[in-house]
Design a protein around this motif. Structure first.
Motif, PDB file in Angstrom:
ATOM      1  N   LYS A 101       0.935  -0.990  -0.032  1.00  0.00           N
ATOM      2  CA  LYS A 101       0.196  -0.342   0.028  1.00  0.00           C
ATOM      3  C   LYS A 101       0.933   1.131   0.085  1.00  0.00           C
ATOM      4  CE  LYS A 101      -3.555   2.293   2.594  1.00  0.00           C
ATOM      5  NZ  LYS A 101      -4.383   2.323   3.739  1.00  0.00           N
ATOM      6  N   THR A 103       0.501   5.446   0.444  1.00  0.00           N
ATOM      7  CA  THR A 103      -0.349   6.386   0.839  1.00  0.00           C
ATOM      8  C   THR A 103       0.517   7.864   0.757  1.00  0.00           C
ATOM      9  OG1 THR A 103      -1.161   5.177   2.735  1.00  0.00           O
ATOM     10  CG2 THR A 103      -1.248   7.276   3.016  1.00  0.00           C
ATOM     11  N   GLU A 128      -3.564  12.103   1.957  1.00  0.00           N
ATOM     12  CA  GLU A 128      -4.917  11.332   1.962  1.00  0.00           C
ATOM     13  C   GLU A 128      -5.261  11.230   3.384  1.00  0.00           C
ATOM     14  OE1 GLU A 128      -4.446   7.333   0.411  1.00  0.00           O
ATOM     15  OE2 GLU A 128      -3.180   8.123  -1.253  1.00  0.00           O
ATOM     16  N   LYS A 129      -6.608  11.050   3.568  1.00  0.00           N
ATOM     17  CA  LYS A 129      -7.295  11.208   4.959  1.00  0.00           C
ATOM     18  C   LYS A 129      -6.772  10.112   5.932  1.00  0.00           C
ATOM     19  CE  LYS A 129     -11.343  13.777   3.555  1.00  0.00           C
ATOM     20  NZ  LYS A 129     -12.810  13.964   3.413  1.00  0.00           N
ATOM     21  N   TYR A 130      -6.655  10.385   7.087  1.00  0.00           N
ATOM     22  CA  TYR A 130      -6.435   9.203   8.199  1.00  0.00           C
ATOM     23  C   TYR A 130      -7.614   8.194   8.142  1.00  0.00           C
ATOM     24  CZ  TYR A 130      -2.431  11.681  10.155  1.00  0.00           C
ATOM     25  OH  TYR A 130      -1.152  12.225  10.269  1.00  0.00           O
ATOM     26  N   ASP A 131      -7.562   6.996   8.516  1.00  0.00           N
ATOM     27  CA  ASP A 131      -8.679   6.163   8.632  1.00  0.00           C
ATOM     28  C   ASP A 131      -9.369   6.330   9.953  1.00  0.00           C
ATOM     29  OD1 ASP A 131      -8.028   4.985   6.076  1.00  0.00           O
ATOM     30  OD2 ASP A 131      -6.458   3.595   6.952  1.00  0.00           O
ATOM     31  N   GLY A 132      -8.605   6.332  11.039  1.00  0.00           N
ATOM     32  CA  GLY A 132      -9.179   6.451  12.071  1.00  0.00           C
ATOM     33  C   GLY A 132      -8.699   7.362  13.170  1.00  0.00           C
ATOM     34  N   HIS A 133      -7.746   8.371  12.736  1.00  0.00           N
ATOM     35  CA  HIS A 133      -7.026   9.386  13.640  1.00  0.00           C
ATOM     36  C   HIS A 133      -7.231  10.715  13.109  1.00  0.00           C
ATOM     37  CE1 HIS A 133      -4.606   5.971  15.362  1.00  0.00           C
ATOM     38  NE2 HIS A 133      -4.347   5.520  14.165  1.00  0.00           N
ATOM     39  N   LYS A 136      -9.983  12.159  11.096  1.00  0.00           N
ATOM     40  CA  LYS A 136     -10.032  11.841   9.722  1.00  0.00           C
ATOM     41  C   LYS A 136      -9.796  12.697   8.906  1.00  0.00           C
ATOM     42  CE  LYS A 136     -13.194   7.912  10.165  1.00  0.00           C
ATOM     43  NZ  LYS A 136     -14.508   7.100   9.602  1.00  0.00           N
ATOM     44  N   ARG A 138      -7.023  15.348   6.508  1.00  0.00           N
ATOM     45  CA  ARG A 138      -6.041  14.976   5.441  1.00  0.00           C
ATOM     46  C   ARG A 138      -4.696  15.055   6.126  1.00  0.00           C
ATOM     47  NH1 ARG A 138      -7.267  14.838   0.410  1.00  0.00           N
ATOM     48  NH2 ARG A 138      -9.467  15.428  -0.144  1.00  0.00           N
ATOM     49  N   ARG A 139      -3.920  14.148   5.752  1.00  0.00           N
ATOM     50  CA  ARG A 139      -2.427  14.153   6.159  1.00  0.00           C
ATOM     51  C   ARG A 139      -1.479  15.295   5.788  1.00  0.00           C
ATOM     52  NH1 ARG A 139      -3.892   8.704   5.344  1.00  0.00           N
ATOM     53  NH2 ARG A 139      -3.191   7.298   6.883  1.00  0.00           N
TER      54      ARG A 139
END
Length: 279
Positions: A101, A103, A128-133, A136, A138-139
Protein backbone atom coordinates in the motif's frame (compact mmCIF):
# COMPACT_ATOMS: atom_id res chain seq x y z
CA UNK A 1 36.54 58.51 -38.43
CA UNK A 2 36.66 55.08 -39.98
CA UNK A 3 36.56 52.13 -37.61
CA UNK A 4 38.16 48.93 -38.79
CA UNK A 5 37.26 45.48 -37.47
CA UNK A 6 39.65 42.62 -37.29
CA UNK A 7 38.27 39.49 -38.97
CA UNK A 8 39.30 37.15 -36.15
CA UNK A 9 37.33 39.12 -33.55
CA UNK A 10 33.97 38.30 -35.17
CA UNK A 11 33.96 34.57 -34.24
CA UNK A 12 35.02 35.48 -30.71
CA UNK A 13 32.07 37.84 -30.34
CA UNK A 14 29.69 35.23 -31.76
CA UNK A 15 30.89 32.55 -29.34
CA UNK A 16 30.68 34.99 -26.42
CA UNK A 17 27.09 35.88 -27.24
CA UNK A 18 26.21 32.21 -27.71
CA UNK A 19 27.69 31.31 -24.33
CA UNK A 20 25.79 34.14 -22.65
CA UNK A 21 22.53 32.95 -24.24
CA UNK A 22 23.17 29.37 -23.12
CA UNK A 23 23.86 30.49 -19.55
CA UNK A 24 20.75 32.63 -19.53
CA UNK A 25 18.76 29.69 -20.87
CA UNK A 26 20.09 27.43 -18.13
CA UNK A 27 19.09 29.99 -15.53
CA UNK A 28 15.56 30.17 -16.94
CA UNK A 29 15.22 26.39 -17.00
CA UNK A 30 16.57 26.09 -13.45
CA UNK A 31 14.06 28.53 -12.02
CA UNK A 32 11.21 26.55 -13.61
CA UNK A 33 11.87 23.55 -11.35
CA UNK A 34 10.50 25.07 -8.15
CA UNK A 35 7.62 26.70 -10.02
CA UNK A 36 5.93 23.31 -10.30
CA UNK A 37 5.27 23.64 -6.56
CA UNK A 38 1.90 25.35 -6.11
CA UNK A 39 1.85 27.41 -2.96
CA UNK A 40 -1.05 26.94 -0.57
CA UNK A 41 -1.26 30.73 -0.43
CA UNK A 42 0.76 32.43 -3.17
CA UNK A 43 3.27 35.02 -1.95
CA UNK A 44 6.55 36.45 -3.18
CA UNK A 45 8.32 35.74 0.12
CA UNK A 46 7.49 32.02 0.03
CA UNK A 47 8.41 31.82 -3.65
CA UNK A 48 11.79 33.34 -2.77
CA UNK A 49 12.28 30.73 -0.04
CA UNK A 50 11.48 27.96 -2.52
CA UNK A 51 14.07 29.28 -4.96
CA UNK A 52 16.75 28.55 -2.34
CA UNK A 53 15.90 24.86 -2.63
CA UNK A 54 16.57 24.77 -6.39
CA UNK A 55 19.56 22.35 -6.10
CA UNK A 56 17.32 19.75 -4.40
CA UNK A 57 14.71 19.53 -7.18
CA UNK A 58 14.21 16.41 -9.31
CA UNK A 59 15.77 14.19 -6.63
CA UNK A 60 14.09 11.33 -4.77
CA UNK A 61 15.00 11.06 -1.07
CA UNK A 62 14.17 7.71 0.50
CA UNK A 63 14.23 6.53 4.10
CA UNK A 64 13.10 3.30 5.77
CA UNK A 65 11.82 3.02 9.32
CA UNK A 66 10.28 0.36 11.55
CA UNK A 67 7.53 0.74 14.12
CA UNK A 68 7.34 -2.52 16.01
CA UNK A 69 7.03 -5.25 13.41
CA UNK A 70 5.76 -2.89 10.72
CA UNK A 71 8.15 -1.49 8.12
CA UNK A 72 7.57 1.78 6.27
CA UNK A 73 9.42 3.47 3.43
CA UNK A 74 9.04 7.18 2.82
CA UNK A 75 9.85 8.84 -0.52
CA UNK A 76 10.22 12.61 -0.76
CA UNK A 77 10.71 14.75 -3.84
CA UNK A 78 10.89 18.53 -3.98
CA UNK A 79 8.29 19.89 -6.41
CA UNK A 80 8.12 16.57 -8.22
CA UNK A 81 6.26 13.27 -8.33
CA UNK A 82 7.53 11.22 -5.40
CA UNK A 83 7.66 7.53 -6.27
CA UNK A 84 6.19 8.31 -9.69
CA UNK A 85 2.78 9.22 -8.22
CA UNK A 86 1.48 12.33 -9.91
CA UNK A 87 1.13 15.33 -7.60
CA UNK A 88 2.61 13.53 -4.58
CA UNK A 89 5.37 15.32 -2.69
CA UNK A 90 5.84 12.64 -0.02
CA UNK A 91 4.46 9.11 0.03
CA UNK A 92 4.49 6.29 2.55
CA UNK A 93 4.97 2.70 1.40
CA UNK A 94 3.93 0.05 3.89
CA UNK A 95 6.18 -2.99 3.76
CA UNK A 96 9.09 -3.65 1.43
CA UNK A 97 7.25 -5.03 -1.58
CA UNK A 98 6.45 -2.67 -4.44
CA UNK A 99 2.88 -3.93 -4.54
CA UNK A 100 2.27 -2.87 -0.92
CA UNK A 101 0.00 0.00 0.00
CA UNK A 102 1.15 3.49 -0.96
CA UNK A 103 -0.24 6.45 0.94
CA UNK A 104 0.15 10.05 -0.15
CA UNK A 105 1.21 12.10 2.87
CA UNK A 106 1.41 15.49 1.17
CA UNK A 107 0.87 17.09 -2.24
CA UNK A 108 3.25 19.60 -3.78
CA UNK A 109 0.32 21.53 -5.24
CA UNK A 110 -0.44 22.66 -1.67
CA UNK A 111 2.97 23.81 -0.50
CA UNK A 112 4.08 26.16 2.23
CA UNK A 113 7.67 27.40 2.56
CA UNK A 114 9.00 29.18 5.64
CA UNK A 115 12.67 30.13 5.79
CA UNK A 116 15.27 31.52 8.15
CA UNK A 117 18.90 32.44 7.73
CA UNK A 118 20.10 28.82 7.69
CA UNK A 119 16.96 26.69 7.50
CA UNK A 120 13.81 26.14 5.45
CA UNK A 121 10.63 24.46 6.63
CA UNK A 122 8.71 22.88 3.75
CA UNK A 123 5.09 21.86 4.36
CA UNK A 124 3.09 19.62 2.03
CA UNK A 125 -0.65 19.60 2.69
CA UNK A 126 -3.72 17.79 1.32
CA UNK A 127 -2.49 14.24 1.75
CA UNK A 128 -4.83 11.27 2.00
CA UNK A 129 -7.26 11.23 4.92
CA UNK A 130 -6.52 9.29 8.08
CA UNK A 131 -8.61 6.13 8.53
CA UNK A 132 -9.38 6.61 12.22
CA UNK A 133 -7.00 9.21 13.63
CA UNK A 134 -7.05 13.01 13.80
CA UNK A 135 -10.76 13.26 13.06
CA UNK A 136 -10.07 11.72 9.65
CA UNK A 137 -8.47 14.92 8.42
CA UNK A 138 -6.02 15.03 5.55
CA UNK A 139 -2.40 14.14 6.23
CA UNK A 140 0.33 16.77 6.31
CA UNK A 141 4.11 16.44 5.99
CA UNK A 142 6.73 18.86 7.35
CA UNK A 143 10.30 18.65 6.06
CA UNK A 144 12.85 20.61 8.09
CA UNK A 145 15.84 21.37 5.85
CA UNK A 146 18.84 22.61 7.86
CA UNK A 147 22.15 24.10 6.79
CA UNK A 148 25.15 21.80 6.58
CA UNK A 149 27.93 23.29 4.48
CA UNK A 150 29.70 19.92 4.21
CA UNK A 151 26.73 18.09 2.66
CA UNK A 152 25.13 19.01 -0.66
CA UNK A 153 22.22 16.59 -0.23
CA UNK A 154 21.97 14.70 3.06
CA UNK A 155 19.91 11.68 4.05
CA UNK A 156 16.22 12.06 4.77
CA UNK A 157 15.34 11.17 8.37
CA UNK A 158 11.99 10.44 9.99
CA UNK A 159 11.58 12.34 13.26
CA UNK A 160 8.01 11.44 14.25
CA UNK A 161 4.41 10.96 13.19
CA UNK A 162 2.20 12.99 15.50
CA UNK A 163 -1.29 11.54 15.14
CA UNK A 164 -2.37 11.40 18.79
CA UNK A 165 -4.47 14.55 18.62
CA UNK A 166 -7.82 15.60 17.24
CA UNK A 167 -6.54 18.02 14.61
CA UNK A 168 -3.38 19.30 12.93
CA UNK A 169 -1.57 15.97 12.91
CA UNK A 170 1.64 15.80 10.90
CA UNK A 171 4.66 13.78 9.81
CA UNK A 172 8.02 15.42 10.58
CA UNK A 173 11.18 14.80 8.54
CA UNK A 174 14.69 16.24 8.63
CA UNK A 175 17.18 16.82 5.84
CA UNK A 176 20.61 18.49 5.79
CA UNK A 177 21.79 20.45 2.79
CA UNK A 178 24.22 23.20 1.88
CA UNK A 179 21.55 24.74 -0.36
CA UNK A 180 20.00 26.62 2.58
CA UNK A 181 23.29 27.87 4.02
CA UNK A 182 23.77 31.64 3.96
CA UNK A 183 26.19 33.02 1.42
CA UNK A 184 29.33 34.01 3.26
CA UNK A 185 30.91 37.14 1.82
CA UNK A 186 34.69 37.06 1.97
CA UNK A 187 36.09 39.70 4.29
CA UNK A 188 39.64 41.02 4.19
CA UNK A 189 41.48 41.66 7.42
CA UNK A 190 43.29 44.91 8.12
CA UNK A 191 46.65 43.25 7.54
CA UNK A 192 45.54 41.92 4.17
CA UNK A 193 44.34 45.36 3.10
CA UNK A 194 47.67 46.91 4.16
CA UNK A 195 49.60 44.24 2.22
CA UNK A 196 47.47 44.74 -0.90
CA UNK A 197 47.98 48.52 -0.75
CA UNK A 198 51.71 48.00 -0.20
CA UNK A 199 52.04 45.66 -3.20
CA UNK A 200 50.04 48.07 -5.37
CA UNK A 201 52.28 50.99 -4.38
CA UNK A 202 55.39 48.88 -5.01
CA UNK A 203 54.10 47.89 -8.46
CA UNK A 204 53.35 51.52 -9.32
CA UNK A 205 56.81 52.55 -8.11
CA UNK A 206 58.63 49.86 -10.11
CA UNK A 207 56.62 50.20 -13.31
CA UNK A 208 56.44 53.99 -13.22
CA UNK A 209 60.11 54.34 -12.33
CA UNK A 210 61.15 51.90 -15.04
CA UNK A 211 59.16 53.78 -17.69
CA UNK A 212 60.54 57.12 -16.50
CA UNK A 213 64.15 55.93 -16.54
CA UNK A 214 63.81 54.32 -19.94
CA UNK A 215 61.66 56.83 -21.80
CA UNK A 216 62.56 60.15 -20.17
CA UNK A 217 66.10 59.69 -18.88
CA UNK A 218 67.10 57.24 -21.61
CA UNK A 219 68.78 54.78 -19.22
CA UNK A 220 69.86 51.34 -20.38
CA UNK A 221 70.46 48.03 -18.67
CA UNK A 222 70.28 47.92 -14.87
CA UNK A 223 70.17 51.69 -14.70
CA UNK A 224 66.53 51.48 -15.83
CA UNK A 225 65.69 50.30 -12.33
CA UNK A 226 64.32 53.28 -10.36
CA UNK A 227 66.83 54.76 -7.87
CA UNK A 228 69.38 52.18 -8.91
CA UNK A 229 72.30 53.94 -7.20
CA UNK A 230 70.45 54.03 -3.88
CA UNK A 231 69.41 50.37 -3.93
CA UNK A 232 72.95 49.28 -4.78
CA UNK A 233 74.17 50.95 -1.57
CA UNK A 234 71.36 49.62 0.61
CA UNK A 235 73.47 46.70 1.82
CA UNK A 236 76.39 48.95 2.82
CA UNK A 237 74.08 51.47 4.47
CA UNK A 238 72.38 48.70 6.43
CA UNK A 239 75.74 47.33 7.54
CA UNK A 240 76.89 50.78 8.67
CA UNK A 241 73.69 51.33 10.58
CA UNK A 242 73.99 47.95 12.29
CA UNK A 243 77.62 48.67 13.14
CA UNK A 244 76.70 52.06 14.58
CA UNK A 245 73.86 50.70 16.72
CA UNK A 246 75.08 47.27 17.79
CA UNK A 247 78.89 47.61 18.29
CA UNK A 248 80.06 48.45 21.87
CA UNK A 249 83.52 49.98 21.17
CA UNK A 250 84.22 53.68 21.83
CA UNK A 251 83.19 55.51 18.70
CA UNK A 252 85.07 58.71 19.67
CA UNK A 253 88.47 57.01 19.42
CA UNK A 254 89.22 56.03 15.86
CA UNK A 255 91.87 53.31 15.36
CA UNK A 256 93.75 55.25 12.69
CA UNK A 257 94.34 58.22 15.03
CA UNK A 258 95.72 56.33 18.02
CA UNK A 259 99.37 56.86 17.03
CA UNK A 260 98.95 60.58 16.50
CA UNK A 261 97.21 61.06 19.81
CA UNK A 262 99.99 59.23 21.73
CA UNK A 263 102.78 61.28 20.16
CA UNK A 264 101.06 64.58 20.90
CA UNK A 265 100.59 63.57 24.55
CA UNK A 266 104.32 62.75 24.89
CA UNK A 267 105.33 66.11 23.42
CA UNK A 268 103.04 67.95 25.83
CA UNK A 269 104.55 66.07 28.79
CA UNK A 270 108.10 67.04 27.74
CA UNK A 271 107.15 70.72 27.46
CA UNK A 272 105.61 70.69 30.94
CA UNK A 273 108.83 69.20 32.43
CA UNK A 274 111.25 71.75 30.93
CA UNK A 275 110.80 74.31 33.75
CA UNK A 276 112.01 71.80 36.33
CA UNK A 277 115.52 71.66 34.90
CA UNK A 278 118.20 73.74 36.80
CA UNK A 279 119.08 77.04 35.18
Amino acid sequence: MKVSYRPHTVPVLIWTLAAALVLCGVGVIATENTKSCKLFSESDSERKVLSRLEPLTKKNFTVETKIGEESYTYVFQLCGDAGGIQGAGIIQIEGKEKANKKTIIGMYNATQAIGGSDWVMLIYRNGEKYDGHCSKERRKAIVMISCNSKVEMGQLEVVLEDRDRLQECFYLFELDSSAVCPVVKPQLSTGSIVLIIGFCLLAVYLIGGFLYQRLIVGAKGMEQFPNYAFWVEVGNLAADGCDFVCRSRNREERPDNRGVATESMEEDQEERDDHLLPM
